[in-house]
Design an enzyme around this catalytic site. Structure first.
Site, PDB file in Angstrom:
ATOM      1  N   ASP A  99      -7.487  -3.431   8.865  1.00 43.00           N
ATOM      2  CA  ASP A  99      -7.106  -4.152   7.552  1.00 43.00           C
ATOM      3  C   ASP A  99      -7.412  -5.509   8.462  1.00 43.00           C
ATOM      4  O   ASP A  99      -7.970  -6.022   6.433  1.00 43.00           O
ATOM      5  CB  ASP A  99      -5.807  -4.310   7.742  1.00 43.00           C
ATOM      6  CG  ASP A  99      -5.303  -4.034   6.086  1.00 43.00           C
ATOM      7  OD1 ASP A  99      -5.709  -4.067   5.169  1.00 43.00           O
ATOM      8  OD2 ASP A  99      -3.855  -5.200   6.578  1.00 43.00           O
ATOM      9  N   CYS A 113      -7.773   3.126   0.038  1.00 37.21           N
ATOM     10  CA  CYS A 113      -9.004   3.525  -0.006  1.00 37.21           C
ATOM     11  C   CYS A 113      -9.751   4.266   1.445  1.00 37.21           C
ATOM     12  O   CYS A 113     -10.802   4.201   1.399  1.00 37.21           O
ATOM     13  CB  CYS A 113      -9.793   2.906  -0.343  1.00 37.21           C
ATOM     14  SG  CYS A 113      -9.595   1.964  -2.466  1.00 37.21           S
ATOM     15  N   SER A 143      -6.569  -1.556  -0.962  1.00 36.84           N
ATOM     16  CA  SER A 143      -5.986  -0.862  -0.134  1.00 36.84           C
ATOM     17  C   SER A 143      -5.351   0.885  -0.403  1.00 36.84           C
ATOM     18  O   SER A 143      -5.943   0.733  -1.428  1.00 36.84           O
ATOM     19  CB  SER A 143      -4.578  -1.362  -1.301  1.00 36.84           C
ATOM     20  OG  SER A 143      -3.799  -2.576  -0.931  1.00 36.84           O
ATOM     21  N   TYR A 194      10.175  -4.816   2.871  1.00 40.75           N
ATOM     22  CA  TYR A 194       9.300  -3.727   3.010  1.00 40.75           C
ATOM     23  C   TYR A 194       7.806  -4.812   3.346  1.00 40.75           C
ATOM     24  O   TYR A 194       7.587  -5.698   2.671  1.00 40.75           O
ATOM     25  CB  TYR A 194       9.035  -3.106   1.693  1.00 40.75           C
ATOM     26  CG  TYR A 194       8.414  -1.966   1.900  1.00 40.75           C
ATOM     27  CD1 TYR A 194       9.192  -0.987   2.151  1.00 40.75           C
ATOM     28  CD2 TYR A 194       6.797  -1.640   1.972  1.00 40.75           C
ATOM     29  CE1 TYR A 194       8.678   0.632   2.584  1.00 40.75           C
ATOM     30  CE2 TYR A 194       6.471   0.031   2.076  1.00 40.75           C
ATOM     31  CZ  TYR A 194       7.262   0.695   2.464  1.00 40.75           C
ATOM     32  OH  TYR A 194       6.574   2.339   2.756  1.00 40.75           O
ATOM     33  N   LYS A 216       0.181  -9.821   5.595  1.00 36.03           N
ATOM     34  CA  LYS A 216      -0.363  -9.898   3.990  1.00 36.03           C
ATOM     35  C   LYS A 216      -0.682 -12.392   3.572  1.00 36.03           C
ATOM     36  O   LYS A 216      -1.610 -12.473   3.488  1.00 36.03           O
ATOM     37  CB  LYS A 216       0.018 -10.138   2.174  1.00 36.03           C
ATOM     38  CG  LYS A 216      -0.649  -8.207   3.037  1.00 36.03           C
ATOM     39  CD  LYS A 216      -2.325  -7.830   3.634  1.00 36.03           C
ATOM     40  CE  LYS A 216      -1.814  -6.215   3.339  1.00 36.03           C
ATOM     41  NZ  LYS A 216      -3.103  -5.457   3.715  1.00 36.03           N
ATOM     42  N   ARG A 258       4.590  -3.378  -1.877  1.00 36.46           N
ATOM     43  CA  ARG A 258       4.400  -4.843  -2.353  1.00 36.46           C
ATOM     44  C   ARG A 258       4.393  -5.093  -3.814  1.00 36.46           C
ATOM     45  O   ARG A 258       4.054  -4.222  -4.687  1.00 36.46           O
ATOM     46  CB  ARG A 258       2.747  -5.381  -1.454  1.00 36.46           C
ATOM     47  CG  ARG A 258       2.280  -5.763  -0.204  1.00 36.46           C
ATOM     48  CD  ARG A 258       1.040  -6.348  -0.462  1.00 36.46           C
ATOM     49  NE  ARG A 258       0.282  -4.765  -0.346  1.00 36.46           N
ATOM     50  CZ  ARG A 258      -0.306  -5.351  -1.538  1.00 36.46           C
ATOM     51  NH1 ARG A 258      -0.296  -6.136  -2.106  1.00 36.46           N
ATOM     52  NH2 ARG A 258      -1.741  -4.549  -1.669  1.00 36.46           N
ATOM     53  N   ARG A 304       4.765   4.416   5.109  1.00 41.12           N
ATOM     54  CA  ARG A 304       3.916   3.741   6.194  1.00 41.12           C
ATOM     55  C   ARG A 304       3.937   4.680   7.270  1.00 41.12           C
ATOM     56  O   ARG A 304       5.324   4.533   8.197  1.00 41.12           O
ATOM     57  CB  ARG A 304       4.069   2.594   5.681  1.00 41.12           C
ATOM     58  CG  ARG A 304       3.494   2.370   4.530  1.00 41.12           C
ATOM     59  CD  ARG A 304       1.521   1.687   4.398  1.00 41.12           C
ATOM     60  NE  ARG A 304       2.079   1.480   3.855  1.00 41.12           N
ATOM     61  CZ  ARG A 304       0.983   0.805   3.394  1.00 41.12           C
ATOM     62  NH1 ARG A 304       0.357   0.052   4.022  1.00 41.12           N
ATOM     63  NH2 ARG A 304       0.274   0.048   2.209  1.00 41.12           N
ATOM     64  N   HIS A 337     -10.105  -8.742   3.900  1.00 41.27           N
ATOM     65  CA  HIS A 337      -9.044  -8.154   3.604  1.00 41.27           C
ATOM     66  C   HIS A 337      -9.929  -6.714   4.821  1.00 41.27           C
ATOM     67  O   HIS A 337     -10.543  -5.576   3.674  1.00 41.27           O
ATOM     68  CB  HIS A 337      -8.798  -7.339   2.584  1.00 41.27           C
ATOM     69  CG  HIS A 337      -8.167  -6.344   2.613  1.00 41.27           C
ATOM     70  ND1 HIS A 337      -7.297  -6.346   1.363  1.00 41.27           N
ATOM     71  CD2 HIS A 337      -7.049  -6.156   3.369  1.00 41.27           C
ATOM     72  CE1 HIS A 337      -6.902  -5.156   1.188  1.00 41.27           C
ATOM     73  NE2 HIS A 337      -6.277  -5.230   2.553  1.00 41.27           N
TER      74      HIS A 337
HETATM   75  C1  OXD Z   1      -2.681  -3.127   1.797  1.00 35.31           C
HETATM   76  C2  OXD Z   1      -1.894  -2.825   3.211  1.00 35.31           C
HETATM   77  O1  OXD Z   1      -1.427  -3.039   1.025  1.00 35.31           O
HETATM   78  O2  OXD Z   1      -2.529  -3.450   3.850  1.00 35.31           O
HETATM   79  O3  OXD Z   1      -3.515  -3.528   1.143  1.00 35.31           O
HETATM   80  O4  OXD Z   1      -0.537  -2.027   3.307  1.00 35.31           O
HETATM   81 MN    MN Z   2      -4.750  -3.478   3.656  1.00 31.21          MN
END
Ligand code: OXD
Ligand code: MN
Length: 599
Positions: free
Chosen positions: A291, A268, A266, A215, A224, A75, A383, A244
């Site tokens: 997510d 974690c 993200s 992407y 998102k 991102r 991913r 989130h």
């Molecule tokens: C993030 C994702 O970046 O879930 O939080 O891809």
């Molecule tokens: Mn996320």
């Protein structure tokens, strides 16, 4: 792929698609119907253009590997904009641009951007079709990869248009990779993208305009862009919450269940926690989502949550049978793998997968690789896109249109120091305060420096579609509305380190011990002690049977680090000062109260 006629007469949808077609000037338009056959055609189309390659059909049936352009791997937060009418409404945590100026810029870039390409129209529902918590979007895109991913991640197709009927209430998404084809050759690249990128949100008009990237969150607009940035603004307007957060169902040995939502920045470990395998006997954890969590008050006054998605777009490196067996089992078939290594047997590989790395493979940049190459085989933000229904521990309620009643909300981040393993907030307002000061070390999910500490309130820093101060106020307002029926709030930290830099807590399945305490706090059966920073497990309240962690480490993990918290107060004040007059007074009061309690 034969053009498919629109399965709707909704004038607003037809007008939106017509305008997009005149602007982008694609060669053809395909209306996605969401069928399995259509998904297969998308995969074949990607293989035909060299975007994707089939994986070994025995080891990884119906799955493909995709390698992106090295300049399009995450991102792009620098190029992500909230284009609200007033700059103040975007707030200090977002890039802002004037909506008409941004639209003028993007009109210039969009004009003819799909020449020679297919424009797909993707009607999608975030949440079970027809659920009172679900929302609809219509996205147009020239990225076959984005459409295939949207198929896995959202509910796509005719049923969505049926549910929309003649309503104009849908999010309008325009996406292009920004690489028109040249008429002479129609030659394409495996991963077309533009060096210029814009990911723009217009919260007042519920529009998303995304240019230049194919992407992840830049291109899968349901995730998102819609489910967090646009939805957070809509949720504020309509009195619900778009967060989130993962959602999990935890069942105790007596067979009683509670639903827990948890916000972590993200990369974690949200996916790991969402699918954890408890190490304590008799306890069961099941997944609702990994997510995003949308919550709305039910008739009984409790908060009900849905996972608006239907898939997992998870970070691959670090995922293994040891760290997340259930995720690995979800990946057995029907997946898209992006920027991972490709073994000589045409299977996938990434860093920290189980066992020895293969002696040879092709890395994500399509170069020959061996374990002594001195560089990773997979990109750190590689991913997998996997259907949620394939998860072996998906909860039966995962797609219940009613949602699930949330008992507890967890906040957490990667903190080597100061923050204890677990504490319970003193109240909803105190919990909101804890969420508002969350901090974590930066990861590879976003472009930028890895390791740096950044405050990431409620893990929403890159995802809140409006002024973060107003977002905090929305949390406080929701608490006032829900009163005693609101979930309890907890703050967890699996990442505390010793002075020697070693993790003190084993994490993964052992986190079930913390979840058990949380479950029992919600039941009113587990003991806690009130401390200046919140309620911590009383001696013996955390189930440590059979756990190999020394008393010294446990003491560190549950320590109230008064000096550490005091040292952090100025940075919290500084963080709060960025919200100016829009910081809710209640949060300033909480900070003063914390300072007083610390003495
Ligand atoms: C993030 C994702 O970046 O879930 O939080 O891809
Ligand atoms: Mn996320």
């Amino acid at each position: 792929m034969p053009p498919v006629q629109p399965a709707t007469r909704n004038p607003a949808v037809l007008a939106f698609v017509d305008q997009a077609r005149s602007l982008f000037k694609p060669e053809r338009v395909i209306w996605c119907n969401g069928s399995k056959a259509e998904y297969q055609q998308l995969l074949h189309a990607m293989v035909a253009t060299g975007t994707a390659q089939w994986l070994n059909s025995e080891k990884r049936p119906n799955s493909v590997i995709v390698r992106s352009d090295p300049a399009d791997v995450a991102r792009v937060e620098d190029q992500t904009f909230i284009c609200s009418l007033s700059k103040d409404d975007a707030g200090p945590t977002n890039n802002w641009a004037d909506p008409s100026e941004m639209k003028a810029t993007l009109h210039g870039l969009f004009d003819g951007a799909m020449v020679g390409r297919t424009m797909y129209v993707v009607p999608y529902s975030m949440g079970p079709v027809g659920s009172p918590i679900a929302r609809i979007g219509v996205m147009v895109t020239d990225s076959t990869y984005a459409v295939a991913n949207m198929h896995i991640m959202t509910r796509v197709g005719d049923a969505v248009l049926g549910a929309l009927g003649s309503s104009t209430d849908f999010v309008r998404g325009l996406h292009t990779v920004g690489v028109p084809l040249k008429k002479q050759t129609w030659a394409d690249e495996p991963w077309p993208c533009n060096t210029t990128k814009y990911i723009c949100h217009f919260p007042e008009t519920r529009e998303i305009w995304s240019y230049g990237s194919g992407y992840g969150g830049n291109a899968l607009l349901g995730k998102k862009c819609h489910a967090l940035r646009i939805a957070s603004a809509q949720a504020r307007d309509e009195g619900w919450m778009a967060e989130h957060m993962l959602i999990l169902k935890l069942t105790n040995p007596e067979g009683r269940s509670k639903f827990i939502a948890a916000a972590f920045p993200s990369a974690c470990g949200k996916t790991n926690l969402a699918m954890l395998i408890p190490t304590i006997p008799g306890w069961k954890a099941e997944t609702i989502g990994d997510d995003i969590c949308w919550m709305k008050f039910g008739e009984d006054g409790r908060l009900y949550a849905i996972n608006p998605e239907t898939g997992f777009f998870g970070v691959a490196p670090g995922t293994s049978n040891e760290s997340n067996l259930n995720a690995m089992r979800t990946l057995n078939a029907n997946c898209i793998f992006t920027n991972v290594g490709l073994t000589d047997e045409h299977d996938i590989y990434w860093e920290q997968m189980d066992g020895q790395p293969p002696q040879h493979l092709t890395d994500w940049l399509r170069r020959s690789w061996s374990p002594n190459a001195g560089r990773p085989a997979a990109h750190p933000n590689a991913r997998f896109t996997a259907p949620a229904a394939q998860c072996p521990v998906i909860a039966k309620e995962w797609d219940d249109p009613k949602g699930v009643p949330i008992d507890a909300i967890l906040f957490g981040g990667r903190r080597a120091t100061v923050v204890p393993l677990v504490s319970e907030a003193l109240s909803w307002q105190h919990g909101t305060f804890l969420g508002s000061i969350m901090a974590s070390e930066k990861t590879a999910a976003a472009a930028g420096t890895i390791g740096e500490l950044r405050r990431d309130p409620m893990a929403m820093l890159p995802f809140c579609g409006y002024h973060m101060g107003d977002y905090f106020q929305h949390w406080i307002n929701m608490g006032e509305k829900g009163g005693g029926k609101m979930p309890r709030i907890f703050y967890v930290n699996w990442f505390r380190k010793s002075a020697e830099g070693k993790f003190l807590w084993p994490g993964y399945g052992e986190n079930s011990r913390v979840l058990k305490w949380i479950f029992e706090r919600c039941d009113g059966t587990a003991e806690a002690v009130e401390t200046p920073i919140g309620k911590l497990p009383a001696k013996g309240a955390l189930d440590l049977k059979g756990l190999n962690v020394s008393d010294g480490a446990m003491a560190d993990l549950l320590k109230v680090d008064v000096a550490g918290w005091k040292a952090e107060l100025p940075s919290i004040r500084e963080h709060f000062s960025t919200f100016g007059t829009r910081l809710p007074a209640a949060l300033g009061d909480e900070l003063d109260a914390l300072e007083q309690r610390l003495g």
